[in-house]
Design a protein around this motif. Structure first.
Motif, PDB file in Angstrom:
ATOM      1  N   GLY A  75       8.207 -14.647  -9.750  1.00 45.03           N
ATOM      2  CA  GLY A  75       6.896 -14.505  -9.135  1.00 45.03           C
ATOM      3  C   GLY A  75       5.946 -15.664  -9.310  1.00 45.03           C
ATOM      4  O   GLY A  75       4.796 -15.598  -8.851  1.00 45.03           O
ATOM      5  N   ALA A  76       6.368 -16.760  -9.945  1.00 48.28           N
ATOM      6  CA  ALA A  76       5.476 -17.914 -10.100  1.00 48.28           C
ATOM      7  C   ALA A  76       5.182 -18.542  -8.744  1.00 48.28           C
ATOM      8  O   ALA A  76       6.087 -18.758  -7.940  1.00 48.28           O
ATOM      9  CB  ALA A  76       6.099 -18.949 -11.024  1.00 48.28           C
ATOM     10  N   GLU A  77       3.912 -18.837  -8.505  1.00 48.05           N
ATOM     11  CA  GLU A  77       3.477 -19.429  -7.228  1.00 48.05           C
ATOM     12  C   GLU A  77       3.244 -20.930  -7.338  1.00 48.05           C
ATOM     13  O   GLU A  77       2.933 -21.594  -6.347  1.00 48.05           O
ATOM     14  CB  GLU A  77       2.213 -18.715  -6.759  1.00 48.05           C
ATOM     15  N   ALA A  78       3.384 -21.471  -8.528  1.00 49.88           N
ATOM     16  CA  ALA A  78       3.386 -22.908  -8.794  1.00 49.88           C
ATOM     17  C   ALA A  78       4.046 -23.097 -10.145  1.00 49.88           C
ATOM     18  O   ALA A  78       4.096 -22.177 -10.964  1.00 49.88           O
ATOM     19  CB  ALA A  78       1.976 -23.492  -8.806  1.00 49.88           C
ATOM     20  N   ILE A  79       4.571 -24.311 -10.359  1.00 52.32           N
ATOM     21  CA  ILE A  79       5.270 -24.617 -11.609  1.00 52.32           C
ATOM     22  C   ILE A  79       4.574 -25.784 -12.293  1.00 52.32           C
ATOM     23  O   ILE A  79       4.149 -26.751 -11.643  1.00 52.32           O
ATOM     24  CB  ILE A  79       6.749 -24.981 -11.344  1.00 52.32           C
ATOM     25  N   MET A  80       4.492 -25.704 -13.615  1.00 51.52           N
ATOM     26  CA  MET A  80       3.988 -26.798 -14.437  1.00 51.52           C
ATOM     27  C   MET A  80       5.045 -27.153 -15.479  1.00 51.52           C
ATOM     28  O   MET A  80       5.648 -26.251 -16.077  1.00 51.52           O
ATOM     29  CB  MET A  80       2.695 -26.397 -15.152  1.00 51.52           C
ATOM     30  N   ILE A  81       5.276 -28.445 -15.689  1.00 51.98           N
ATOM     31  CA  ILE A  81       6.119 -28.924 -16.782  1.00 51.98           C
ATOM     32  C   ILE A  81       5.177 -29.303 -17.912  1.00 51.98           C
ATOM     33  O   ILE A  81       4.400 -30.251 -17.780  1.00 51.98           O
ATOM     34  CB  ILE A  81       6.962 -30.133 -16.357  1.00 51.98           C
ATOM     35  N   GLY A  82       5.229 -28.587 -19.014  1.00 54.72           N
ATOM     36  CA  GLY A  82       4.261 -28.787 -20.094  1.00 54.72           C
ATOM     37  C   GLY A  82       4.624 -29.936 -21.012  1.00 54.72           C
ATOM     38  O   GLY A  82       4.642 -29.785 -22.242  1.00 54.72           O
ATOM     39  N   ALA A  83       4.899 -31.101 -20.424  1.00 60.20           N
ATOM     40  CA  ALA A  83       5.256 -32.298 -21.190  1.00 60.20           C
ATOM     41  C   ALA A  83       5.154 -33.491 -20.259  1.00 60.20           C
ATOM     42  O   ALA A  83       5.648 -33.431 -19.128  1.00 60.20           O
ATOM     43  CB  ALA A  83       6.672 -32.195 -21.749  1.00 60.20           C
TER      44      ALA A  83
END
Length: 227
Positions: A75-83
Motif C-alpha cells: 500500500g505504499a504510495e511513494a518510496i524513500m531510501i533512508g540512506a
C-alpha cells in the motif's frame, strides 16, 4: 494522508531518527494525536555493507528493489531510501515500482538553495563523496558540492561505519569532523550527507548553514504524505 514506504536499516540508528522525525513533523502540522502513515522494510545491514565494500551495487540494488516492490504491494504510495549512499541504486529501485521514489539528493539540493548556498561541503561515506551519482545530481540543480581531502574522507568513512552505524558517538570523533569542516576552504554551507552524521554533530556546532539530509528527506516524505 497518503502512505509512504521507507527502506530502512542502513543503518538502524538513522532509521530510528527518520521514524521519530516524520512522526514529529506530522504532529506539528496536524496537531493532537496525529502521526505518520508509514510502512517500513528494515534490511539486515551487514550483507548490504559487504556488497558495498565488494562493489556489488547491482546485488544491493536487487535487495532494495524487491523490498520496495513489497512495500508498494502493501500500500505504499511513494518510496524513500533512508540512506544517502544507497541512492546509488535509486534508478534500479525506481524501475521496480510504479510509485514515485522521493530522492534524498533532490531534497538536499532544495535545502541548500533555500539557505542561500551553492558550494556546500559534503560530509558522507566515501562512496557518496567520491562517486558521481550524488554530486552530479546536486550539480544538475545548481549545487556544486565540495568534499574533504583523501585522508579526511577515509577517516570520516571509518567513523561512520565503525562507530556511528553501531551506535557509538565519540567526542574525539566529533572533534575530528569539526576540524574537517574548519579545513573546508570556501564552502558556504555543510551537508550532513550521511544520515548518521547528524547523530554526531548538531547544526549548532557549525557556523555555516547546515543541511541534515535525514531531516530534509523526512520533511519531503511528510510533504508527500500530506499533499
Amino acid at each position: 494522508m497518503r502512505t509512504v514506504g521507507l527502506l530502512g536499516g542502513m543503518s538502524a540508528e538513522s532509521t530510528t531518527y527518520y521514524y521519530q522525525a516524520m512522526n514529529r513533523l506530522v504532529r506539528e502540522r496536524l496537531g493532537g494525536l496525529h502521526s505518520m502513515q508509514l510502512l517500513m522494510w528494515s534490511v539486515d545491514f551487514a550483507p548490504i555493507a559487504k556488497m558495498q565494500a565488494d562493489g556489488d551495487w547491482a546485488g544491493a540494488g536487487a535487495v532494495l528493489a524487491r523490498a520496495a516492490a513489497r512495500l508498494e504491494g502493501a500500500g505504499a504510495e511513494a518510496i524513500m531510501i533512508g540512506a544517502n549512499t544507497m541512492h546509488i541504486v535509486a534508478d534500479q529501485v525506481q524501475a521496480a515500482i510504479s510509485v514515485p521514489l522521493i530522492h534524498i539528493a533532490d531534497a538536499t539540493a532544495d535545502a541548500v538553495k533555500a539557505r542561500g548556498g551553492s558550494r556546500p561541503l559534503l560530509l558522507a561515506t566515501r562512496f557518496t563523496m567520491e562517486k558521481a551519482f550524488y554530486r552530479d545530481r546536486l550539480a544538475a540543480q545548481g549545487v556544486e558540492a565540495q568534499v574533504p581531502d583523501q585522508a579526511d574522507r577515509d577517516r570520516l568513512h571509518a567513523i561512520i561505519y565503525d562507530e556511528l552505524c553501531q551506535g557509538v558517538v565519540s567526542p574525539a570523533s566529533k572533534a575530528e569532523v569539526l576540524a574537517m569542516i574548519a579545513r573546508a576552504g570556501d564552502a558556504d554551507s555543510v551537508i550532513f550527507g550521511c544520515t548518521e552524521v547528524g547523530l554526531l554533530l548538531s547544526p549548532l556546532d557549525v557556523a555555516a548553514p547546515v543541511i541534515d539530509t535525514a531531516l530534509v528527506h523526512a520533511e519531503a516524505g511528510v510533504r508527500f504524505a500530506l499533499s
